[in-house]
Design a protein around this motif. Structure first.
Motif, PDB file in Angstrom:
ATOM      1  N   ALA A 178       0.826  -1.210   0.000  1.00  0.00           N
ATOM      2  CA  ALA A 178       0.000   0.000   0.000  1.00  0.00           C
ATOM      3  C   ALA A 178       0.858   1.256   0.000  1.00  0.00           C
ATOM      4  N   ASN A 179       2.008   1.213   0.668  1.00  0.00           N
ATOM      5  CA  ASN A 179       2.859   2.402   0.793  1.00  0.00           C
ATOM      6  C   ASN A 179       3.741   2.647  -0.425  1.00  0.00           C
ATOM      7  N   TRP A 180       4.360   1.587  -0.937  1.00  0.00           N
ATOM      8  CA  TRP A 180       5.463   1.794  -1.880  1.00  0.00           C
ATOM      9  C   TRP A 180       5.267   1.193  -3.268  1.00  0.00           C
ATOM     10  N   ASP A 181       4.203   0.443  -3.471  1.00  0.00           N
ATOM     11  CA  ASP A 181       4.065  -0.211  -4.764  1.00  0.00           C
ATOM     12  C   ASP A 181       3.860   0.797  -5.893  1.00  0.00           C
ATOM     13  N   GLY A 182       3.383   1.997  -5.564  1.00  0.00           N
ATOM     14  CA  GLY A 182       3.180   3.005  -6.594  1.00  0.00           C
ATOM     15  C   GLY A 182       4.326   3.973  -6.746  1.00  0.00           C
ATOM     16  N   MET A 183       5.477   3.667  -6.149  1.00  0.00           N
ATOM     17  CA  MET A 183       6.626   4.568  -6.254  1.00  0.00           C
ATOM     18  C   MET A 183       7.104   4.715  -7.704  1.00  0.00           C
ATOM     19  N   VAL A 192       6.446   5.079 -17.731  1.00  0.00           N
ATOM     20  CA  VAL A 192       6.987   6.141 -18.589  1.00  0.00           C
ATOM     21  C   VAL A 192       6.196   7.434 -18.377  1.00  0.00           C
ATOM     22  N   GLY A 193       6.929   8.528 -18.261  1.00  0.00           N
ATOM     23  CA  GLY A 193       6.301   9.837 -18.073  1.00  0.00           C
ATOM     24  C   GLY A 193       6.303  10.306 -16.638  1.00  0.00           C
ATOM     25  N   GLN A 194       6.593   9.407 -15.670  1.00  0.00           N
ATOM     26  CA  GLN A 194       6.618   9.815 -14.267  1.00  0.00           C
ATOM     27  C   GLN A 194       7.826  10.708 -14.004  1.00  0.00           C
ATOM     28  N   LYS A 195       7.623  11.788 -13.215  1.00  0.00           N
ATOM     29  CA  LYS A 195       8.681  12.761 -12.970  1.00  0.00           C
ATOM     30  C   LYS A 195       9.126  12.712 -11.512  1.00  0.00           C
ATOM     31  N   PHE A 196      10.408  13.054 -11.297  1.00  0.00           N
ATOM     32  CA  PHE A 196      10.997  13.096  -9.965  1.00  0.00           C
ATOM     33  C   PHE A 196      11.787  14.397  -9.819  1.00  0.00           C
ATOM     34  N   ASP A 197      11.869  14.901  -8.593  1.00  0.00           N
ATOM     35  CA  ASP A 197      12.526  16.183  -8.355  1.00  0.00           C
ATOM     36  C   ASP A 197      14.006  16.156  -8.703  1.00  0.00           C
ATOM     37  N   PHE A 247      14.673   9.908  -7.518  1.00  0.00           N
ATOM     38  CA  PHE A 247      14.356   8.729  -8.330  1.00  0.00           C
ATOM     39  C   PHE A 247      14.997   7.475  -7.751  1.00  0.00           C
ATOM     40  N   ARG A 248      16.276   7.575  -7.341  1.00  0.00           N
ATOM     41  CA  ARG A 248      16.949   6.405  -6.770  1.00  0.00           C
ATOM     42  C   ARG A 248      16.262   5.946  -5.486  1.00  0.00           C
ATOM     43  N   ASP A 249      15.794   6.904  -4.675  1.00  0.00           N
ATOM     44  CA  ASP A 249      15.101   6.555  -3.439  1.00  0.00           C
ATOM     45  C   ASP A 249      13.793   5.824  -3.749  1.00  0.00           C
ATOM     46  N   ALA A 250      13.049   6.325  -4.750  1.00  0.00           N
ATOM     47  CA  ALA A 250      11.797   5.671  -5.137  1.00  0.00           C
ATOM     48  C   ALA A 250      12.065   4.265  -5.691  1.00  0.00           C
ATOM     49  N   LEU A 251      13.110   4.131  -6.497  1.00  0.00           N
ATOM     50  CA  LEU A 251      13.467   2.829  -7.064  1.00  0.00           C
ATOM     51  C   LEU A 251      13.841   1.844  -5.963  1.00  0.00           C
ATOM     52  N   ILE A 309      11.013   9.341 -16.294  1.00  0.00           N
ATOM     53  CA  ILE A 309      11.202   7.993 -16.828  1.00  0.00           C
ATOM     54  C   ILE A 309      10.898   8.020 -18.320  1.00  0.00           C
ATOM     55  N   LYS A 310      11.903   7.700 -19.135  1.00  0.00           N
ATOM     56  CA  LYS A 310      11.748   7.717 -20.584  1.00  0.00           C
ATOM     57  C   LYS A 310      11.439   6.323 -21.153  1.00  0.00           C
TER      58      LYS A 310
END
Length: 711
Positions: A140-145, A149-154, A159-163, A210-211
């Motif tokens: 529930a917490n992290w599966d949507g990190m 394609v098209g998702q943006k990160f600051d 991005f590495r933290d989300a991955l 994400i390209k």
């Protein structure tokens, strides 16, 4: 209390039920949303709205509630009659709590057998292993990190933290093929598994997008001991740091138990201890810096920049807040800038332990001009109140100011501190919130038209112009028009706003400060504040040098804007009415009073610059238009804004303050624990070892057992 047959329901989801000692149940955690429910609402309508609230599938959850005087039994809402009964049961209550519970697909029937061995009851029970239960919250917490394609990160770090979290929740190991600030490519470590993701920086921005992504795993994604290596000590520290701040006696075994329960990760005692050690070190280093460096640094700011304000406040629970306003900034604001202040909270990428509360304005070129800022541990009403009080005491000008903010928590403190001020809403945030209300089923053309209607409502100077824009929105969606009216247009539309914004509606404070402060390394608070000071010093000098070449009475961008309006004014017909009052004819008739600087179109009063109707009058009577422009747009005021310099602080780079006389308060003493400290050397590889010497031949490098010398 709401009208009969209508209740206010607080919808909660994502938390956990806890059984109290008296048998009643309480609910903690998760997120909550408010919704009105009446007899006309059907269960399908309610489920549809809840689906949007929590981003759930309408068939994936059930709705339950408790009776007003019974907190021990959950009642299920399974049809429209159940929903109407719930409304009737809570008709006399101010509100009710509705629990949105995710369904578990794998269910079976179990019989409860009495002592005699006869089945006495049949109930539906959830068949879920202990491992499944551990993993549900993690999913529930992290599966949507990572979504695709098209998702943006600051940033690349974000991005590495989300991955990292995404890999933990999906039970696979990955390796980096490319890993730098601009490009990050990773793939699954399993042999022949095609899972791969690539993200790269957007042109001219810090953001990564994400390209390419192949989200298919053929490796089975089975959790193994290898996957636990993802729970590094730095990751564990980031997870437990906040809890450790408020629970100093947080034990490693508790850390391991919490991570097992909340994230499904089995850590041994050593891993939990190292994570706690690193988190404790980061927290205490911040505290030690505030004790040793910040008081000295505040004194150095005041010594090197006389007239500046640098205030450090501490509390008994070891919390700190710092306020800084340089004399050059205060003087520039009071003598050259509009009485307009933007308030923003900034989460700096270079130091995530602190947040900046910033007060900025704009100069004659509409460029950002920082006035003051404060470093606090969290955004709260208390911290905003303290910041505004410090700002008020630092300013010497009358306090009838106009404040613009995004309406974040705590800014209700503005009228309490600045009694005669006006508080407006940032148009940038208004439009961003408006876009979230647009229906997904609409075409992009309709969405753009709706945003255009809102933009015109913002800049509408008269009530009839504003109402025309609202009617344009209402023609497409009555609910959306009501949403706009509920946002208090008197805080953002020129037609109703009482303060003076001079045509400036939003600021770029967050982008500016994050652009100033490097994110290459984790900066200390002193380094961060001094880096901001250096950027301010450079900005003041550069803009002062640039303005020395200006020959026009108005600043370049404002002068160009007035010239463009002058072209429009050439075709207008001017009729002298009486004295200083004139009629100007275009599509309508507008009345201009040049003595009071007023036009019935209201653009002159709103922006501080003559509208095209006033410019037509000046051409007609041969008056100088520059005499009727607000002084804040003149080159003279711009030069006053940057007339003073921010001075260097030459010795700020030293690592720590060693002279106790520099400190304005004493660091709280901590009692040394009994026993030998258990910390290991910083680097065991450089630990000094005693050389081995043979007792027979007296040579170094071996002992008597391995000595080859003759007896």
């Amino acid at each position: 209390m709401m009208a009969r047959g209508k209740i206010l329901a607080i919808c909660q989801s994502g938390g956990d039920f806890v059984t109290n000692s008296d048998g009643s149940m309480s609910y903690s955690g998760g997120e909550a949303h408010a919704i009105d429910i009446d007899h006309e609402v059907t269960l399908q309508d309610l489920k549809s709205e809840i689906s949007v609230m929590f981003n759930y599938n309408a068939n994936s959850f059930s709705i339950k509630y408790c009776l007003p005087n019974n907190k021990q039994t959950l009642i299920t809402v399974s049809n429209d009659k159940d929903l109407k009964r719930m409304v009737d049961f809570h008709a006399d209550s101010e509100m009710t709590v509705v629990y949105v519970l995710k369904k578990v697909e794998n269910r079976t029937t179990r019989s409860v057998v009495a002592d005699s061995g006869t089945p006495t009851d049949t109930m539906t029970a959830t068949v879920a292993t202990y491992e499944d239960a551990k993993r549900r919250k993690l999913y529930a917490n992290w599966d949507g990190m990572i979504t695709g394609v098209g998702q943006k990160f600051d940033s690349s770090r974000a991005f590495r933290d989300a991955l990292h979290k995404y890999a933990i929740v999906n039970s696979f190991m990955y390796r980096f093929i490319k890993n730098d600030r601009c490009h990050v490519t990773a793939e699954c470590t399993a042999e022949d598994c095609p899972w791969r993701v690539h993200a790269s920086r957007l042109s001219g921005k810090q953001e990564l997008m994400i390209k390419k992504m192949n989200g298919t795993h053929t490796c089975g994604k089975e959790m193994s001991k290898k996957c636990y290596r993802l729970a590094s000590q730095r990751w564990v520290a980031s997870i437990i740091k906040d809890k450790l701040r408020y629970t100093p006696n947080y034990k490693p075994r508790d850390v391991a138990d919490d991570l097992q329960r909340e994230y499904g990760l089995s850590l041994n005692y050593a891993q939990a201890w190292r994570g706690k050690f690193l988190a404790r070190k980061e927290l205490y280093n911040s505290h030690e810096e505030a004790c040793n460096q910040l008081p000295w640094f505040c004194n150095r700011i005041i010594e090197t920049n006389p007239g500046s304000v640098a205030t450090l406040q501490t509390s008994d629970d070891s919390k700190f807040r710092l306020f800084v306003a340089f004399h050059a900034s205060l003087s520039g604001f009071e003598h050259g800038c509009r009485p307009l202040i933007f308030l923003d909270v900034i989460s700096l990428k270079a130091n995530k332990q602190w947040k900046l509360l910033a007060a900025t304005t704009v100069d004659g070129e509409n460029d950002i001009f920082p006035v003051a800022f404060s470093a606090v541990e969290m955004e709260s009403s208390e911290n905003w109140h303290w910041f505004l009080e410090q700002l008020k005491s630092a300013l010497t000008m009358p306090h009838n100011l106009t404040f613009i903010s995004n309406g974040q928590d705590g800014l209700e403190e503005i009228p309490r501190v600045f009694e005669d001020s006006n508080h407006g809403y940032s148009v940038h945030h208004l439009i961003a919130n408006f876009k979230t209300q647009l229906e997904d089923s609409w075409t992009q053309e309709i969405k753009d038209a709706m945003v255009d209607h809102l933009n015109r409502a913002v800049y509408a100077c008269k009530a009839d112009e504003f109402n025309e824009c609202i009617e344009g929105i209402k023609a497409e969606s009555k609910e959306l028009a009501e949403w706009v009216l509920d946002t208090k247009p008197e805080r953002w539309s020129d037609a109703f706003f009482k303060g003076l914004r001079y045509g400036c509606y939003s600021s770029r404070t967050v982008e500016t400060f994050n652009g100033w402060v490097s994110e290459r390394n984790e900066l200390s608070l002193v380094q961060m504040v001094d880096m901001i000071r250096c950027k301010l010093m450079e900005m003041v000098y550069t803009r002062r040098q640039t303005s020395n070449t200006w020959a026009e009475q108005l600043t370049p961008s404002i002068n160009q804007k007035v010239q463009d309006e002058m072209i429009k004014a050439r075709n207008l017909k001017v009729i002298c009415s009486m004295g200083n009052v004139f009629e100007v004819h275009d599509d309508s008739i507008n009345v201009v009073n040049i003595e009071n600087w007023e036009c019935t179109c209201r653009r002159w009063q709103v922006t501080g610059l003559p509208c095209m109707h006033a410019l037509a009058v000046f051409q007609h009577i041969d008056r100088c238009m520059y005499d009727y422009c607000s002084k804040y747009f003149t080159t003279e005021c711009y030069c006053l804004t940057y007339s003073l310099s921010i001075n260097p602080i030459p010795d700020v780079g030293r690592p720590s303050c060693t002279d106790p006389s520099h400190c304005t308060f004493a660091c709280p003493r901590t009692r040394r624990l009994a026993g030998r400290p258990k910390e290991k050397p910083a680097d065991p590889r450089i630990a000094i070892k005693r050389a081995v010497r043979c007792s027979r031949c007296k040579e170094f490098g071996h002992n008597k057992q391995t000595c080859k010398a003759p007896a």
